[in-house]
Every structure is written in structure tokens, then in C-alpha cells.
Motif scaffolding. Structure first.
Motif, PDB file in Angstrom:
ATOM      1  N   LYS A 128       0.839  -1.194   0.000  1.00 54.45           N
ATOM      2  CA  LYS A 128       0.000   0.000   0.000  1.00 54.45           C
ATOM      3  C   LYS A 128       0.877   1.249   0.000  1.00 54.45           C
ATOM      4  O   LYS A 128       2.026   1.206   0.440  1.00 54.45           O
ATOM      5  N   PRO A 129       0.317   2.339  -0.485  1.00 53.18           N
ATOM      6  CA  PRO A 129       1.107   3.574  -0.569  1.00 53.18           C
ATOM      7  C   PRO A 129       1.498   4.104   0.805  1.00 53.18           C
ATOM      8  O   PRO A 129       0.706   4.044   1.752  1.00 53.18           O
ATOM      9  N   SER A 143       7.051  -8.170   8.660  1.00 53.80           N
ATOM     10  CA  SER A 143       7.685  -7.739   9.906  1.00 53.80           C
ATOM     11  C   SER A 143       6.959  -6.545  10.515  1.00 53.80           C
ATOM     12  O   SER A 143       6.181  -5.856   9.864  1.00 53.80           O
ATOM     13  N   ASP A 144       7.269  -6.315  11.790  1.00 51.47           N
ATOM     14  CA  ASP A 144       6.812  -5.112  12.469  1.00 51.47           C
ATOM     15  C   ASP A 144       7.518  -3.900  11.855  1.00 51.47           C
ATOM     16  O   ASP A 144       8.494  -4.038  11.109  1.00 51.47           O
ATOM     17  N   TYR A 145       7.025  -2.716  12.192  1.00 54.20           N
ATOM     18  CA  TYR A 145       7.644  -1.513  11.638  1.00 54.20           C
ATOM     19  C   TYR A 145       7.455  -0.325  12.576  1.00 54.20           C
ATOM     20  O   TYR A 145       6.702  -0.403  13.558  1.00 54.20           O
ATOM     21  N   ILE A 146       8.175   0.735  12.293  1.00 53.43           N
ATOM     22  CA  ILE A 146       8.029   1.995  13.021  1.00 53.43           C
ATOM     23  C   ILE A 146       7.012   2.853  12.269  1.00 53.43           C
ATOM     24  O   ILE A 146       7.085   2.969  11.040  1.00 53.43           O
ATOM     25  N   GLU A 147       6.096   3.455  12.993  1.00 54.65           N
ATOM     26  CA  GLU A 147       5.059   4.274  12.365  1.00 54.65           C
ATOM     27  C   GLU A 147       5.310   5.747  12.657  1.00 54.65           C
ATOM     28  O   GLU A 147       5.587   6.133  13.793  1.00 54.65           O
ATOM     29  N   LYS A 148       5.218   6.546  11.616  1.00 57.26           N
ATOM     30  CA  LYS A 148       5.425   7.984  11.760  1.00 57.26           C
ATOM     31  C   LYS A 148       4.103   8.696  11.495  1.00 57.26           C
ATOM     32  O   LYS A 148       3.614   8.744  10.371  1.00 57.26           O
ATOM     33  N   LYS A 149       3.503   9.229  12.534  1.00 56.02           N
ATOM     34  CA  LYS A 149       2.289  10.051  12.408  1.00 56.02           C
ATOM     35  C   LYS A 149       2.612  11.410  13.017  1.00 56.02           C
ATOM     36  O   LYS A 149       3.519  12.097  12.572  1.00 56.02           O
ATOM     37  N   ASP A 150       1.833  11.793  14.024  1.00 57.55           N
ATOM     38  CA  ASP A 150       2.174  13.018  14.746  1.00 57.55           C
ATOM     39  C   ASP A 150       3.492  12.844  15.488  1.00 57.55           C
ATOM     40  O   ASP A 150       4.225  13.789  15.732  1.00 57.55           O
ATOM     41  N   GLU A 205      10.360  -7.771  14.619  1.00 60.58           N
ATOM     42  CA  GLU A 205      11.383  -6.729  14.699  1.00 60.58           C
ATOM     43  C   GLU A 205      10.937  -5.560  13.830  1.00 60.58           C
ATOM     44  O   GLU A 205      10.263  -5.754  12.813  1.00 60.58           O
ATOM     45  N   PHE A 206      11.361  -4.363  14.190  1.00 64.40           N
ATOM     46  CA  PHE A 206      10.935  -3.147  13.497  1.00 64.40           C
ATOM     47  C   PHE A 206      11.953  -2.825  12.406  1.00 64.40           C
ATOM     48  O   PHE A 206      12.984  -2.216  12.661  1.00 64.40           O
ATOM     49  N   LEU A 207      11.650  -3.223  11.169  1.00 70.01           N
ATOM     50  CA  LEU A 207      12.646  -3.237  10.106  1.00 70.01           C
ATOM     51  C   LEU A 207      12.497  -2.112   9.098  1.00 70.01           C
ATOM     52  O   LEU A 207      13.306  -2.000   8.180  1.00 70.01           O
ATOM     53  N   TYR A 208      11.486  -1.283   9.224  1.00 67.62           N
ATOM     54  CA  TYR A 208      11.351  -0.107   8.363  1.00 67.62           C
ATOM     55  C   TYR A 208      10.441   0.900   9.043  1.00 67.62           C
ATOM     56  O   TYR A 208       9.771   0.593  10.038  1.00 67.62           O
ATOM     57  N   THR A 209      10.438   2.104   8.514  1.00 70.85           N
ATOM     58  CA  THR A 209       9.581   3.177   9.028  1.00 70.85           C
ATOM     59  C   THR A 209       8.592   3.570   7.940  1.00 70.85           C
ATOM     60  O   THR A 209       8.979   3.724   6.776  1.00 70.85           O
ATOM     61  N   ALA A 210       7.321   3.714   8.305  1.00 66.02           N
ATOM     62  CA  ALA A 210       6.281   4.047   7.335  1.00 66.02           C
ATOM     63  C   ALA A 210       5.410   5.167   7.863  1.00 66.02           C
ATOM     64  O   ALA A 210       5.076   5.211   9.048  1.00 66.02           O
ATOM     65  N   SER A 211       5.064   6.083   6.970  1.00 64.26           N
ATOM     66  CA  SER A 211       4.112   7.144   7.298  1.00 64.26           C
ATOM     67  C   SER A 211       2.787   6.784   6.650  1.00 64.26           C
ATOM     68  O   SER A 211       2.638   6.846   5.424  1.00 64.26           O
ATOM     69  N   GLU A 212       1.809   6.383   7.467  1.00 72.23           N
ATOM     70  CA  GLU A 212       0.531   5.910   6.944  1.00 72.23           C
ATOM     71  C   GLU A 212      -0.265   7.054   6.342  1.00 72.23           C
ATOM     72  O   GLU A 212      -0.280   8.172   6.865  1.00 72.23           O
ATOM     73  N   ILE A 213      -0.931   6.770   5.231  1.00 82.48           N
ATOM     74  CA  ILE A 213      -1.783   7.770   4.580  1.00 82.48           C
ATOM     75  C   ILE A 213      -3.174   7.795   5.198  1.00 82.48           C
ATOM     76  O   ILE A 213      -3.767   8.851   5.410  1.00 82.48           O
ATOM     77  N   ASP A 214      -3.717   6.607   5.494  1.00 79.29           N
ATOM     78  CA  ASP A 214      -5.051   6.513   6.086  1.00 79.29           C
ATOM     79  C   ASP A 214      -4.912   6.670   7.595  1.00 79.29           C
ATOM     80  O   ASP A 214      -4.582   5.733   8.308  1.00 79.29           O
TER      81      ASP A 214
END
Length: 549
Positions: A139-140, A167-174, A240-249
Motif C-alpha cells: 500500500k502507498p 515484519s513489524d515496523y516503526i510508524e510515523k504520524k504526529d 522486529e521493526f525493520l522499516y519506518t512508514a508514514s501511513e496515509i489513512d
């Protein structure tokens, strides 16, 4: 060195540049969707890689003997379609994605990537003789791949022979926070199971799954592929947290949970049901509609009981009780309120109310460890519980004074073990909220009991034949107890449906599922998946017993 073909659902230089860091990734291809056609085309592409060589000087693929393919760049597109306002086929009102023009890459585009995966000392060509894995971005999002991203995926794949990994990941929101996922299990068959953003799949396993799909699916291509893979292989989570993603939804969990019943997504749901049914038939858990009618026990003095578990709802419980007591019926009924040790004034309000209303039964259980399911158990096993037990949550209302009559009539019409109505979404002041009417019209008498295992809920209000509840027992939990009853009963008995609104579901900040944190959301999803696991296994055993007889 392992070789990976990567496929992404949108053309983004930032993603491509991030993928450039990993010499294992030999190609990046932009796809328009996750249809079965696209999945088969991916299978064709990675199969062709068996005869593909990588020229370390130009870094372009030579596919087969077709001269036109010798200049194929590593950044490619499967088609020239556009991708607009959708994520995995689901329309989301608050989400927009700019349309992307998937034009064929020109030489100038190629030049911008002509150093893709180049190193000072290129490895021997033999190491690049074939792609061994497919990496899908699902997903985007804005993605940052951590330095050990592929190392960990490939290490787990090779040391455990895993064929499908996420895998798990790091989420970037606020703010930046950890986003753990949950382990896949046999019952993780809902189409919205969260794999995060990336999955790594063994190429040969992917090809076999893609080629086994004979029907055309616009939305369900990847969904069916992972279901088919799960029949033979474990879907492995790397915690493990193997990437960082900024969710659009970025909607709250309480808003997202109703996407699957939004009428705008009905075509999507129909297709997902078709794919899931194909999986059930292959797995041996598919049921045929050969349920027997129920002969209702005539010995009950009370025909129906409205069951209201309550804890600390002093602001809403009176509205709920008034709604129940105002029902006009041609039978005797009562309202059983199980007060689970409220401390906000609810108990005192109920005591005063009980003095002037003979139909109201105010119960306080001896046990102090009861959840919603435990309160239901306590009510339905009480001597004053009627033949049918009908749901009313402590912050909701019936739609009109004829709702209870309509529900009980449906039991006798369908001779069923459970009746499920339809409801309107409203705010606290009873003003309608989108998506409005939740009627679950995806339900059908010939397959609804199968599709029930795919979706996250069956609807409301729910009503039950009381002897059946006493026999089954209700899990002492506050999430999923209703879903347990729905999938369990539907596996053995008919379900009666009412597709017009008989209930008002009020959404407000006090709802228990209004805005769940990721830990609570994971816990809820894991539990429902476990209930599906139990039911799938039970249905397989049932089918096995039928065949042996």
C-alpha cells in the motif's frame, strides 16, 4: 547472493532510491493493482528471470530472446493504467491519492537509474541467474527501509525455510512510535489482516499460487494468493521493526472498522467472498446449507428478554431501558439489566427505576470478574430469562416500538437459532453518521455462514434462542463474544436476517472501540482470529465425519 524482484503500487523516486541501497534487489516494477491478472503477470516476470542475465555494465535485464526486451530498465511498469483513490480496492472517503501515469520509461528515465545496485566490484554473473524472492509493497506510504531490512528477511527465510515473511515496523504520524503486528494463524483469513507494508515471498511458491487462480479478480488477487499459500506454508512474522512508514489513512480504529460494510465497497466484498469461498473449498472447511429447523420449547413463561449488560453508563442507560420498555408486542417480555458493579451512579438509578417497572429485572452478579460475555451468561441462565434473549447495549436504542416484535417474528418464520438485524450509525444526539445503514446485505442464506469467517462482524442487534446459549456458553470477554456466537451458531443452525433498521448504534467518545491503541487493536484482532481458527478446525472435523459416514 539472493536475488529479489520488487513490485510497488505507485511510482515514487524516494521508494526506489531507498531500494537502491540493497544489492539483492535486481528490479523494481510499478504495478497498478493487486488483481489476479497482475499477480499472474508478476509470476510471468519472475519466471522469465530464470533465463535472465544481468549486464553489470548497463544493469538492464535481458528477458528471453526477444530483442525488444534487452533494453528493459530495472524500473519498469506492468501497464499504463492509472491508480486513483483506492487502497487495496477499498474506497476511503477521507483518503485521496494523486493519479499516477504509468508511462513506459524512456532512456532518460533509465539513465536516472543506470547505477541501480552497482558496486565497485560486481559479483559474478552466475549469482544473478534468477530471482529467488518476490518483494511486494502492499500500500502507498512514505517508506524508510532500515539498514538491516533485507538482511533479516533473507536470514529468517533461509535459516527457517520460510516462504512468506512480514515484519513489524516503526510508524510515523504526529510522533514516531512502534507498530507491532500479530502472528498469522489458521484463522487469520479476514481480508484486512495487517501484514504492514512489505511481504517477501519465495518465487516458486508465489508462481504456483498465482497460476492456480483461474478466475479473474479485480481486488482479491493478492488476498487469494496468501490464502492459498497459507494452506501449505506458515506465514512468518518477524517481530522486529525493520522499516519506518508514514501511513496515509490516519482515521481512528473506530472509523476504519466499518469500511467493510460501506455500501460503496459492496463490489469489493462480493469478490472477496468469492475468493474466500474458493479457499474454504480447498481447505476442507466449506459448509453446505443443510441445517435443520429448530423446534422451540413451549414451556417458557416469558417469550423474550432484552439483555442489557452495563457498567458505568449513568448518562445512557435510562435511554436504553426506556427504548426496551416502550416495545409493543403480542407476547410477554422483560428487560434484564446486569449491573456489573458500576460506581458512577448507574446502580442507584437502576434501583429507583426498578421500583416502578415490573418488567425491569435488575441483577447484580456475585462474581466481580465478569466481562460482557460473563454478564450475558449470568442473564440467560437466570430463571426469569425468556425463550429468546435479545441484545441491547447500554448506550444504544431500538429504532422504533416494533423492533422486538419484528425480531421474535423472524425466529418463527425462519426456525433459526439466531436473528441478526440491521442498524443505523448515529452520533450521541441520534443524527445519522456515515456510512449510515449497516445491513450486511453481503449475507446470503446459501453462503453467509461461510463468509462469516472472513468478515469482522455479523451485525446488530443480535438475538438468540436461549436454550442454545445455555448449551454453548459465552466466553467471558468484552470483545468478540458476539462474534463467537455468530460463527459458532451459523456453523450448525440457520441465521435469520432483518435487512431494515431496527436498532440505533450511537457512536461517541465513550464507546469502548472508539480509538484503540495498537496494543488493544492487536489483542482484539488476535482473539477473533483465534476464534476463527477454532471454528475452521471444527468445520473441517465436521466435514470429515460426514464423509466417513
Amino acid at each position: 547472493m539472493k536475488s529479489i524482484a520488487c513490485f510497488i503500487p505507485f511510482d515514487d523516486e524516494r521508494i526506489i532510491n531507498s531500494l537502491k541501497k540493497f544489492p539483492e534487489i535486481k528490479s523494481v516494477t510499478v504495478i497498478d493493482d493487486f488483481s489476479s491478472e497482475t499477480m499472474r503477470e508478476i509470476a510471468n516476470r519472475v519466471r522469465e528471470s530464470d533465463s535472465t542475465h544481468i549486464d553489470p555494465l548497463t544493469d538492464k535485464q535481458s528477458i528471453g530472446s526477444n530483442p525488444a526486451d534487452t533494453e528493459r530498465p530495472h524500473t519498469d511498469s506492468l501497464s499504463t493504467k492509472t491508480m486513483a483513490d483506492s487502497i487495496e480496492g477499498i474506497h476511503v472517503d477521507s483518503l485521496t491519492i494523486d493519479s499516477l501515469s504509468m508511462k513506459e520509461k524512456t532512456d532518460s528515465n533509465v539513465n536516472s537509474h543506470d547505477d541501480f545496485n552497482q558496486s565497485a566490484t560486481p559479483p559474478p554473473l552466475a549469482l544473478y541467474s534468477r530471482n529467488e524472492y518476490v518483494l511486494l509493497l502492499l500500500k502507498p506510504a512514505e517508506i524508510e527501509l532500515h539498514s538491516n531490512f533485507l538482511q533479516r528477511y533473507l536470514s529468517v527465510a533461509q535459516t527457517t525455510d520460510a516462504k512468506f515473511l512480514y515484519s513489524d515496523y516503526i510508524e510515523k504520524k504526529d510522533q514516531i512510535s512502534k507498530h507491532p503486528l500479530i502472528d498469522y494463524q489458521e484463522g487469520s483469513v479476514r481480508d484486512d489482516f495487517d501484514f504492514g507494508y512489505f511481504v517477501l515471498i519465495d518465487k516458486d511458491v508465489f508462481i504456483r499460487a498465482a497460476e492456480s487462480i483461474k478466475d479473474d479478480y479485480k481486488f482479491a488477487g493478492f488476498y487469494l494468493i496468501r490464502l492459498l499459500i497459507s494452506l501449505d506454508y506458515e506465514l512468518t512474522r518477524i517481530p522486529e521493526f525493520l522499516y519506518t512508514a508514514s501511513e496515509i489513512d490516519t482515521r481512528l480504529s473506530g472509523e476504519k472498522q466499518f469500511d467493510y460494510v460501506n455500501p460503496r465497497n459492496r463490489d469489493y466484498q462480493i469478490e472477496m467472498e468469492k475468493a474466500f469461498t474458493q479457499y474454504l473449498k480447498k481447505s476442507g472447511a466449506f459448509l453446505f446449507p443443510d441445517f435443520q429447523d429448530i423446534d422451540f420449547d413451549p414451556s417458557f413463561e416469558i417469550e423474550a428478554s432484552v439483555i442489557i449488560p452495563v457498567k458505568n453508563r449513568v448518562n445512557t442507560i435510562k435511554d436504553a431501558i426506556d427504548s426496551a420498555l416502550s416495545q409493543k408486542c403480542d407476547f410477554n417480555y422483560n428487560v434484564i439489566v446486569v449491573d456489573n458493579y458500576s460506581i458512577d451512579g448507574t446502580t442507584k438509578l437502576l434501583e429507583e427505576y426498578n421500583k416502578s417497572n415490573s418488567k425491569l429485572i435488575h441483577l447484580i452478579p456475585e462474581e466481580k470478574n465478569l466481562e460482557i460475555g460473563g454478564c450475558w451468561n449470568y442473564a440467560v441462565n437466570h430463571k426469569l430469562c425468556g425463550k429468546f434473549a435479545v441484545q441491547l447495549d447500554s448506550d444504544d436504542l431500538y429504532n422504533n416500538e416494533n423492533a422486538l416484535q419484528k425480531i421474535i417474528d423472524k425466529f418463527y418464520q425462519a426456525k433459526c437459532g439466531m436473528v441478526i438485524g440491521s442498524y443505523l450509525m448515529t452520533n450521541f444526539d441520534l443524527k445519522e453518521l456515515p456510512p449510515g445503514l449497516i445491513d450486511h446485505k453481503e449475507w446470503s442464506d446459501d453462503n453467509g455462514f461461510n463468509n462469516a469467517l472472513r468478515i469482522n462482524g455479523l451485525g446488530a442487534p443480535r438475538a438468540f434462542y436461549t436454550p442454545l446459549l445455555r448449551k454453548l456458553g459465552i466466553p467471558n470477554v468484552s470483545y468478540g463474544e458476539d462474534y463467537f456466537l455468530g460463527i459458532t451458531i451459523s456453523g450448525s443452525y440457520k441465521i435469520g436476517r432483518i435487512f431494515e433498521p431496527v436498532y440505533l448504534c450511537r457512536r461517541w467518545e465513550g464507546n469502548s472501540d472508539a480509538a484503540l491503541d495498537i496494543i488493544s487493536l492487536n489483542r482484539n484482532n488476535y482473539y477473533k482470529d483465534k476464534l476463527r481458527t477454532f471454528e475452521l478446525r471444527k468445520r473441517k472435523i465436521t466435514n470429515g465425519n460426514k464423509r466417513s459416514n
